[in-house]
Scaffold this active site. Structure first.
Site, PDB file in Angstrom:
ATOM      1  N   LYS A 119       0.861  -1.189   0.000  1.00 36.60           N
ATOM      2  CA  LYS A 119       0.000   0.000   0.000  1.00 36.60           C
ATOM      3  C   LYS A 119       0.888   1.227   0.000  1.00 36.60           C
ATOM      4  O   LYS A 119       1.991   1.202   0.540  1.00 36.60           O
ATOM      5  CB  LYS A 119      -0.883   0.016   1.263  1.00 36.60           C
ATOM      6  CG  LYS A 119      -2.127   0.879   1.124  1.00 36.60           C
ATOM      7  CD  LYS A 119      -3.167   0.179   0.268  1.00 36.60           C
ATOM      8  CE  LYS A 119      -4.522   0.789   0.353  1.00 36.60           C
ATOM      9  NZ  LYS A 119      -5.533  -0.182  -0.094  1.00 36.60           N
TER      10      LYS A 119
HETATM   11  N1  GLU Z   1      -7.195   0.023  -3.446  1.00 38.09           N
HETATM   12  C1  GLU Z   1      -7.908  -1.181  -3.719  1.00 38.09           C
HETATM   13  C2  GLU Z   1      -7.990  -2.036  -2.483  1.00 38.09           C
HETATM   14  O1  GLU Z   1      -7.873  -1.569  -1.375  1.00 38.09           O
HETATM   15  C3  GLU Z   1      -7.377  -1.922  -4.939  1.00 38.09           C
HETATM   16  C4  GLU Z   1      -5.950  -2.324  -4.888  1.00 38.09           C
HETATM   17  C5  GLU Z   1      -5.416  -2.879  -6.200  1.00 38.09           C
HETATM   18  O2  GLU Z   1      -6.167  -3.022  -7.140  1.00 38.09           O
HETATM   19  O3  GLU Z   1      -4.199  -3.152  -6.240  1.00 38.09           O
HETATM   20  O4  GLU Z   1      -8.259  -3.207  -2.573  1.00 38.09           O
END
Ligand code: GLU
Length: 429
Positions: A119
């Protein structure tokens, strides 16, 4: 500005001593205990692999230089490249990003896709920044973390307050540095430059599927359900739209500025036209204004928190009347509130399952980019439906087998998958 709702949509730092990672650990430990996880693997899976902190100096439109702090955490990369979004928000912290990266690890494992969890986040308020400032910040942030990302290493995506245009700048900055166009370094891109059809709607589509399956399990007819949605960003709005198309009645929607309530059901298409213009549901004429904090206590069948972490706490959980909660957001329920809801018989579909279709479709996008061959929207949605259904069934089966709630069951499935591969790969040195 409605101060109360704004407060509500700030990340709650007053719970759990401020630690969102602490909340993740509490959830993890419950499942790890039930699995009799050996202490070595336990230690590995509760430590982030890499945490990167960068300073991004940007010349603002007024000529001043500001320095923004950015993070990228790769929590675990046992199953494949780190995967997870980048969020822009004033409350971003290393603790929050680490928790979110851990949740991505478990989410990818539950979804059964070959990714680890990561993240990113930058402390900033994009609502107060120009397009040029956001572009400059994005490019500088990517340049600062460039050695850590790549199609085989770590693949970012959109998250809170980031979108396909920002992903286009991520892709371009990376490509300029390596000297060739690299579409698979990021997902959630515009369709024209290697994005996948269906990706923008994917998380909401998965929330709709999770709601449908949960209603089936609890024995409620989806067409007769009354639903309240907290948050009307990418996840909340698409979930509301698709559920309304399935015949469910969306009676309440709340966002950072205000809320709307309509007993007969909100016309979501009209609400989307309103938010497209005003960037908030506040002031929408197709219902009554809904004061902040009222949404959780409404007499509804399904509650969909689709905003930020730590929204459902012991302060408001006792007032919740919904029989089903579908966590569109990451970490919206604190562990004590979750325990309380489970004891009261509320069926909670946890974030790492309920919103996993976003990253599943990111996986499809990455596959298509690497293959250089693109699927139709129908193909994407059909594969997504299958993946989501399989994940839901596996978690439900595990919940029944271990006689636990769906969150603990999802962790059991995820920890088992990551732990098995960790053991197989063995220790390096
Ligand atoms: N931000 C989204 C999540 O929390 C998608 C993450 C992604 O597609 O890599 O799942």
């Amino acid at each position: 500005m409605n101060a109360r709702t704004e407060q509500q949509f700030r990340r709650r730092t007053d719970v759990l001593g401020g630690s969102t990672f602490g909340a993740m650990l509490q959830e993890f430990n419950v499942a790890a205990r039930l699995l009799n996880l050996d202490s070595g693997i336990w230690k590995i899976l509760t430590h982030p692999k890499r945490q990167i902190i960068v300073s991004c100096p940007i010349q603002m439109d007024n000529g001043e230089i500001e320095v923004f702090t950015g993070f990228r955490v790769q929590y675990n990369i046992t199953l494949g490249p780190a995967k997870g979004g980048i969020r822009y928000h004033p409350d971003v912290s290393l603790d929050e990003v680490t928790a979110l990266a851990a949740w991505m690890t478990w989410k990818c494992a539950v979804a059964h896709i070959p990714f680890g969890g990561g993240k990113g986040g930058v402390i900033c308020d994009p609502t107060k920044m120009s397009r040029r400032e956001i572009e400059a910040l994005t490019r500088r942030y990517v340049a600062e973390i460039i050695d850590a990302i790549g199609p085989e290493k770590d693949v970012p995506a959109p998250d809170v307050n980031t979108n396909d245009q920002i992903m286009a700048w991520v892709m371009d900055t990376y490509s300029m540095h390596v000297g060739h166009t690299t579409t698979s370094v990021v997902t959630g891109k515009p369709i024209e430059m290697g994005g996948s059809l269906g990706r923008r709607e994917a998380t909401g589509r998965g929330v709709m599927i999770a709601t449908r399956e949960a209603a089936k399990h609890v024995g409620i007819d989806l067409k007769k359900t009354r639903i309240a949605v907290q948050g009307f960003g990418n996840v909340g709005s698409v979930s509301a739209q698709l559920l309304a198309q399935q015949g469910a009645r969306i009676v309440a929607v709340d966002d950072w500025k205000g809320g709307v309530y309509n007993e007969k059901g909100i016309d979501i298409e009209k609400l989307l036209a309103h938010t497209g213009q005003h960037r908030t549901v506040d002031g929408f004429a197709g219902g009554d204004p809904l004061p902040g904090e009222k949404l959780f206590g409404l007499d509804v069948d399904v509650l969909i928190p689709a905003a930020l972490e730590n929204q459902i706490t012991m302060e408001n959980a006792p007032s919740i009347k919904a029989k089903i909660i579908i966590e569109g957001a990451n970490g919206p329920t604190t562990p004590d509130a979750h325990r309380h809801l489970h004891e009261r018989g509320v069926f909670v579909v946890p974030d790492i399952l309920a919103n996993s279709s976003g990253v599943t479709t990111s996986y499809f996008e990455w596959v298509q980019d690497r293959y250089g061959y693109f699927w139709t929207e129908a193909e994407v949605n059909e594969r997504l439906e299958r993946k989501m259904f399989e994940a839901f069934s596996e978690v439900l089966k595990t919940a029944i087998k271990f006689n636990v709630d769906m969150r603990t069951a999802a962790y059991i499935v995820a920890i088992n998958r990551v732990a098995t591969v960790t053991r197989m790969r063995g220790m390096y040195a």
